[in-house]
Design an enzyme around this catalytic site. Structure first.
Site, short mmCIF file in Angstrom:
data_model
loop_
_atom_site.label_atom_id
_atom_site.label_comp_id
_atom_site.label_asym_id
_atom_site.label_seq_id
_atom_site.Cartn_x
_atom_site.Cartn_y
_atom_site.Cartn_z
N LEU A 86 10.85 66.14 43.92
CA LEU A 86 12.00 66.94 45.26
C LEU A 86 12.42 68.68 44.72
CD1 LEU A 86 13.91 63.74 46.57
CD2 LEU A 86 11.76 64.42 47.38
N HIS A 105 2.03 64.86 50.43
CA HIS A 105 3.33 64.82 51.51
C HIS A 105 3.03 63.83 52.60
CE1 HIS A 105 6.61 66.50 53.57
NE2 HIS A 105 5.50 66.58 54.38
C1 GRF Z 1 6.10 59.45 49.45
O1 GRF Z 1 5.96 59.43 49.76
C2 GRF Z 1 5.42 60.97 48.67
O2 GRF Z 1 4.27 61.74 50.03
C3 GRF Z 1 6.82 61.95 49.50
O3 GRF Z 1 7.11 61.26 48.27
C4 GRF Z 1 6.97 59.85 48.53
C5 GRF Z 1 7.14 59.41 47.02
O4 GRF Z 1 6.54 58.31 46.97
N1 GRF Z 1 5.84 63.98 48.47
P1 GRF Z 1 6.75 57.04 45.53
O5 GRF Z 1 7.79 57.61 44.42
O6 GRF Z 1 6.45 57.95 44.71
O7 GRF Z 1 6.49 55.94 45.92
#
Ligand code: GRF
Length: 186
Positions: A86, A105
């Site tokens: 993030l 994403h």
């Molecule tokens: C996913 O939806 C990805 O696309 C986004 O953040 C989320 C991460 O999920 N960037 P995780 O931590 O891999 O379970």
């Protein structure tokens, strides 16, 4: 191929990459996992797999940018994959790994990307707009959130009775498949 993964929370995409490497579908290995969140599941998953894992953030390291780049290089990273990371990638890392940093994403970019468009917010916005389809995008990373060349996409149908949570779960499942396919061909 040595894959570095940056992740902030759950790390289910990280796990999909690890599993893809273990099964031989992806011709590589996860060489290091870095999180800005010391309590993230991503770091725990890495530790469970015996993968070097580090908590590196602006809050813990004044020389955050240098430390991030040095950690990527020390572990021989060939590419960097952002799997639910993030934070913005600092300029020194963008330059050192030019064209070799990828992000996944949970929408069909360029729709529903940019600042504030993460997690459940994305799916709530898709439903509020009355979209009939959404999906997953893998793109090259630039200095801006969710910009950069789009490299792979997969569509997911929006159902009439969807909630943001239900939609998020179906999209996440597709993310796991798309990133294994994508990395398999890299
Ligand atoms: C996913 O939806 C990805 O696309 C986004 O953040 C989320 C991460 O999920 N960037 P995780 O931590 O891999 O379970």
């Amino acid at each position: 191929m040595n894959i570095a993964v940056l992740a902030s929370h759950g790390g289910s995409n990280l796990q999909a990459i690890i599993d893809g490497c273990k099964s031989g579908k992806i011709g590589g290995r996860v060489c290091v996992v870095i999180s800005n969140n010391g309590g993230s599941m991503a770091l725990k998953r890495a530790a469970n797999e015996g993968i070097p894992a580090f908590h590196i953030s602006k809050a813990t390291a004044p020389d955050f940018e240098e430390l991030l780049l040095k950690t990527l290089q020390t572990h021989g990273s060939d590419i960097v994959f952002l799997a639910g990371y993030l934070k913005k990638v600092p300029t020194n890392v963008l330059e050192a790994y030019k064209g070799k940093i990828y992000n996944i994403h949970p929408s069909l970019l360029p729709k529903y990307g940019g600042k504030g468009m993460f997690g459940i917010n994305v799916h709530a916005a898709v439903l509020a707009a009355g979209e009939t389809e959404t999906g997953v995008t893998i793109h090259r990373v630039t200095a801006e959130y969710d910009e950069g060349d789009i490299l792979a996409q997969k569509k997911v149908r929006v159902l009439a009775d969807d909630t943001p949570e239900a939609l998020a779960a179906r999209v996440l499942e597709q993310e796991h498949g798309l990133l294994a396919e994508f990395l398999a061909e890299l």
